[in-house]
Design an enzyme around this catalytic site. Structure first.
Site, PDB file in Angstrom:
ATOM      1  N   LYS A 131       0.825  -1.061   0.075  1.00 42.10           N
ATOM      2  CA  LYS A 131       0.085  -0.099  -0.089  1.00 42.10           C
ATOM      3  C   LYS A 131       0.870   1.334  -0.091  1.00 42.10           C
ATOM      4  O   LYS A 131       1.947   1.594   0.732  1.00 42.10           O
ATOM      5  CB  LYS A 131      -0.947  -0.120   1.201  1.00 42.10           C
ATOM      6  CG  LYS A 131      -2.334   0.527   0.930  1.00 42.10           C
ATOM      7  CD  LYS A 131      -3.299   0.406   2.122  1.00 42.10           C
ATOM      8  CE  LYS A 131      -4.495   0.530   2.034  1.00 42.10           C
ATOM      9  NZ  LYS A 131      -5.558   0.598   3.236  1.00 42.10           N
TER      10      LYS A 131
ATOM     11  N   GLU B 290     -19.664  -6.718  10.061  1.00 47.26           N
ATOM     12  CA  GLU B 290     -20.551  -6.097  10.858  1.00 47.26           C
ATOM     13  C   GLU B 290     -21.508  -6.759  11.436  1.00 47.26           C
ATOM     14  O   GLU B 290     -21.985  -6.663  12.590  1.00 47.26           O
ATOM     15  CB  GLU B 290     -21.182  -5.044  10.018  1.00 47.26           C
ATOM     16  CG  GLU B 290     -20.416  -3.920   9.287  1.00 47.26           C
ATOM     17  CD  GLU B 290     -19.731  -4.273   8.028  1.00 47.26           C
ATOM     18  OE1 GLU B 290     -19.004  -3.363   7.575  1.00 47.26           O
ATOM     19  OE2 GLU B 290     -19.990  -5.251   7.543  1.00 47.26           O
TER      20      GLU B 290
ATOM     21  N   ARG C 262     -25.661  -3.184   7.475  1.00 45.64           N
ATOM     22  CA  ARG C 262     -25.388  -4.574   7.151  1.00 45.64           C
ATOM     23  C   ARG C 262     -25.516  -5.426   8.237  1.00 45.64           C
ATOM     24  O   ARG C 262     -25.560  -6.857   8.062  1.00 45.64           O
ATOM     25  CB  ARG C 262     -23.825  -4.711   6.663  1.00 45.64           C
ATOM     26  CG  ARG C 262     -23.458  -3.809   5.594  1.00 45.64           C
ATOM     27  CD  ARG C 262     -21.983  -3.944   5.129  1.00 45.64           C
ATOM     28  NE  ARG C 262     -22.148  -4.418   4.012  1.00 45.64           N
ATOM     29  CZ  ARG C 262     -20.964  -4.788   3.172  1.00 45.64           C
ATOM     30  NH1 ARG C 262     -19.805  -4.809   3.936  1.00 45.64           N
ATOM     31  NH2 ARG C 262     -20.952  -5.591   2.009  1.00 45.64           N
TER      32      ARG C 262
END
Length: 621
Positions: A284, A370, A398
Site C-alpha cells: 500500500k 458488521e 449490514r
C-alpha cells in the site's frame, strides 16, 4: 486543474484499455511508473483516496492488458483502489474533479462508465457479484470472462466466504484476485512464487491436472491419494489450502508489482476452467515513501504538494465527533473495566486509536464483519459487560438482522455509537447516513438519541452506557463538532425528554440532531420556538403536546430521510392522539444523495439555515 499529460509519453498512448492493449509488453513497466506518478500528482491536486491506488497500479495495467474490458467483466471490491482503473478507462482528464460535487464518483459507479461493471462503496461484495456475472456469461456462451479484485481486509467479511463457498460448488469460470498488502514482499515470494505461479497457471500443468482427474474418475481410492498428494505438494509452497477446500484452484502468492509477471500469469489463467484464485502481494502506498511508511494515514488525503513528502498541516479546529467519542471511551474505561468496545475494522475512523492502545484488553476489532460485530456485542451483554459497538450509520445497515434478532428481541443493553449519521459528503451514496433514524425507530425496545452538540453527545453516550433497560443508540455526524464547551462531568439524561432552547410565536421547530444551529438561525428570522428534542425514541410526548397547543404550525428538522424518520414519529403521535396540527417535515428527500462537500450538499437539500427558513416560508405562503 488537470495534470499535464504531456509529461507522460506512454500513458498518453493509453487513454482507454483498447489503446493500452496496443502497447508492447516491454513498455508496461514504464506505463506503470507513469501511471503511478500521474496518480500522485492528480490526487495532490484533487484530494481523495491515495495509498490503496498506489498499490494496485501494476495489477490494474495487467488486468486491462490481458482481459478484453469492458466485454470481460472487472469488479473492484470497495473501490478505494480503483483510481488507476479510472485513469486508464477514459476518465484521466477528469480525475481532478473526483469526489467533488458534479465531478467523478469516488468509487466505481455504473452510471459513470461502461468499465465500472458494478457500483461499490462497501466491502466484500465483489465475489458475489462476479459469480452472478459468471453464471450469466455461461448462459450467454459468448466467451466473456469475469474477474473480481478483493483486498485482504475485505476478504475478512463473511459475505466473501459465502460467495466463494457457492462459487466452488457451481464451478463456473471466474477469477478472484486477492490483493494482499499486509506485508512487504520478500525475495522468495517475488522470485520463487512468480515462477511457481506461472507453472501452475500454465496449460501443461492444467492439462495434467484435469486429465488426471478424468483418468482417475473410476478409481476413487487412487484419485483421493493423488488429490491429497497434490494438496500436500502445493501446501509446501503456497498458503492456499483454504481456498482449494472452497473449490478454487489457488495460484500464488506472486509479486503484485511485477507487471510483466502478472501479465504472464493472468494470460495463463484467463483460459483455465472453473473458479480460479490468484494471490498477489502488494505494498500500500507503493512508490511514495510517506504513504509506504504510513498507509493508514495516507489512505485518504486532502490536497497536498507531493514534492514536500508530507501532508499539509490542518488548521486548528474543533474536535471531531469521532474524537469526542474516543475521549469518552477512555474516560469511562478508566473507571469501568467491564466496558468492552467493538469496531468492525474502523479503529481510526471511529476515533478509537488511543482507547485501543491504553485499554487493549477492552478493545475488539471484529474485522470487516458488521454482522459479527453486532452479535459479539450481544454476547458481551448477556454476561453483564457494557458492550459498545462503534459503527458507521451506513455500515450498521449490514448488521440490521443481528440488531433485531440478537440484540433487540433479547432486550440486551448494547450501546451503538453510530458515527457518520446524516450527510457525509465526498463518499456519496454508499456512505450517506440517511436512513438510520428510520430503520432504528421501528425496532421495539430501542432508545435513540440525537445529540445537538459534542457535550450533549458525551452525556448521551454516558446515558446509553448506564441504561440497562435495553439497547440504545447515539447518532452523530462526521466531521468537526460544533464548538460547544465540553463538560467533563458525565450526567445521565432523563430518557425521552427534550428541552426548549428558544421561545417564539406561532411556529415551533422540533429539531433532532446537530442541525440545531441552523434551525436556531432560521428561527431568529421567523421568531419561531425551537425545541432540542434529543430523543427520537421515546419521543417527549408531553413537550410535543405543549408545542402543538401553543403554536399554529409544527416543523420537524432532521438530517435523515423524511420517510419514516423522526418527523414521521411526531406525525404518528399527533394522529394517534387526534391532535390536528399542520406539520412540515424537513429532511433528506426520497432519493440517494450524490457526493460533494457536505456544506454544498446541505445547501442543495435546503438543510442549511437559509434553506430551512425558505422551506418554512414557502410552506406558510
Amino acid at each position: 486543474m488537470s495534470v499535464d499529460i504531456n509529461q507522460f509519453p506512454v500513458l498518453a498512448k493509453a487513454n482507454t484499455p483498447e489503446e493500452l492493449r496496443q502497447l508492447p509488453k516491454t513498455q508496461l513497466p514504464q506505463l506503470a511508473d507513469e501511471l503511478r506518478e500521474f496518480l500522485l500528482k492528480s490526487v495532490g491536486k484533487s484530494s481523495g483516496h491515495f495509498a490503496s491506488g498506489l498499490g494496485t497500479v501494476e495489477l490494474t495495467v495487467a488486468l486491462h492488458y490481458v482481459y478484453k474490458t469492458p466485454f470481460d467483466r472487472l469488479i473492484w471490491d470497495v473501490g478505494h483502489q480503483a483510481y488507476p482503473h479510472k485513469i486508464l478507462t477514459g476518465r484521466r482528464d477528469r480525475m481532478h474533479t473526483i469526489r467533488q460535487k458534479d465531478g467523478l464518483h469516488p468509487f466505481p459507479f455504473r452510471e459513470e462508465s461502461e468499465y465500472d461493471t458494478f457500483s461499490v462503496g462497501h466491502s466484500s461484495t465483489s465475489i458475489s457479484a462476479a459469480l452472478g456475472m459468471a453464471i450469466a456469461a455461461e448462459k450467454e456462451q459468448a466467451g466473456r470472462k469475469v474477474v473480481s479484485v478483493i483486498g485482504d481486509g475485505a476478504i475478512t467479511g463473511g459475505m466473501a466466504f459465502e460467495a466463494m463457498n457457492h462459487a466452488g460448488s457451481l464451478h463456473n469460470d471466474m477469477l478472484v484476485v486477492l490483493n494482499d498488502n499486509e506485508m512487504s514482499i520478500s525475495e522468495n515470494v517475488g522470485a520463487l512464487n512468480n515462477h511457481l505461479a506461472q507453472i501452475m497457471s500454465g496449460r501443461f500443468y492444467a492439462n495434467i491436472r484435469e486429465g488426471g482427474k478424468k483418468a482417475l474418475q473410476g478409481m476413487p481410492m487412487v484419485k483421493e491419494m493423488v488429490r491429497r498428494t497434490e494438496e500436500h505438494l502445493k501446501g509446501m509452497v503456497v498458503p492456499g489450502t483454504l481456498f482449494e477446500e472452497l473449490g478454487f484452484n489457488y495460484i500464488g502468492p506472486i509479486d503484485g508489482h511485477d507487471v510483466e509477471a502478472l501479465v504472464d500469469t493472468l494470460s495463463n489463467m484467463r483460459n483455465l476452467k472453473g473458479p480460479q484464485f490468484l494471490h498477489i502481494m502488494t505494498k500500500k502506498g507503493r512508490g511514495y515513501e510517506p504513504a509506504e511508511k504510513d498507509p493508514i494515514g495516507w489512505h485518504a488525503v486532502p490536497k497536498f504538494d507531493p514534492s514536500e513528502f508530507k501532508k499539509p498541516a490542518s488548521a486548528p479546529s474543533n474536535p471531531t465527533f469521532s474524537q469526542v467519542f474516543g475521549k469518552w471511551l477512555c474516560d469511562v474505561a478508566e473507571k469501568d473495566e467491564k466496558l468492552l468496545a467493538i469496531t468492525p475494522a474502523m479503529r481510526e475512523g471511529s476515533g478509537m486509536v488511543e482507547f485501543s492502545q491504553r485499554f487493549p484488553k477492552q478493545y475488539f476489532d471484529a474485522a470487516i464483519a458488521e454482522q459479527h460485530a453486532v452479535t459479539l456485542g450481544a454476547g458481551f451483554a448477556t454476561e453483564g459487560y457494557g458492550a459498545v459497538v462503534a459503527i458507521y450509520s451506513s455500515f450498521l445497515q449490514r448488521g440490521y438482522d443481528q440488531l433485531i434478532h440478537d440484540v433487540a428481541i433479547q432486550n440486551l443493553p448494547v450501546l451503538f455509537a453510530i458515527d457518520r449519521g446524516g450527510i457525509v459528503g465526498a463518499d456519496g451514496e454508499t456512505h450517506q447516513g440517511a436512513f438510520d433514524l428510520s430503520y432504528l425507530r421501528c425496532i421495539p425496545n430501542m432508545v435513540i438519541m440525537t445529540p445537538s452538540d459534542e457535550n450533549e453527545c458525551r452525556q448521551m453516550l454516558y446515558t446509553g452506557h448506564q441504561y440497562t433497560g435495553g439497547p440504545t443508540a447515539v447518532r452523530y455526524p462526521r466531521g468537526s463538532a460544533t464548538g460547544a464547551e465540553q463538560v467533563e462531568e458525565m450526567t445521565r439524561l432523563p430518557i425521552g425528554k427534550g428541552q426548549i432552547v428558544r421561545e417564539g410565536q406561532k411556529i415551533a421547530i422540533l429539531n433532532f440532531g446537530t442541525i440545531l444551529a441552523s434551525a436556531k438561525t432560521a428561527a431568529e428570522a421567523l421568531n419561531a420556538t425551537v425545541a432540542d428534542m434529543r430523543f427520537v425514541k421515546p419521543l417527549d410526548e408531553e413537550l410535543i403536546t405543549q408545542l402543538a397547543s401553543e403554536h399554529d404550525v409544527l416543523v420537524t428538522i432532521e438530517e435523515n430521510a423524511i420517510a419514516g424518520g423522526a418527523g414521521s414519529a411526531v406525525l404518528e403521535f399527533l394522529n394517534k392522539n387526534k391532535i390536528l396540527k399542520p406539520v412540515l417535515q424537513i429532511g433528506i428527500p426520497d432519493e440517494f444523495i450524490k457526493h460533494g462537500a457536505t456544506n454544498l450538499v446541505l445547501e442543495e437539500l435546503k438543510l442549511d439555515a437559509k434553506g430551512i427558513e425558505q422551506q418554512i416560508t414557502d410552506y406558510l405562503a
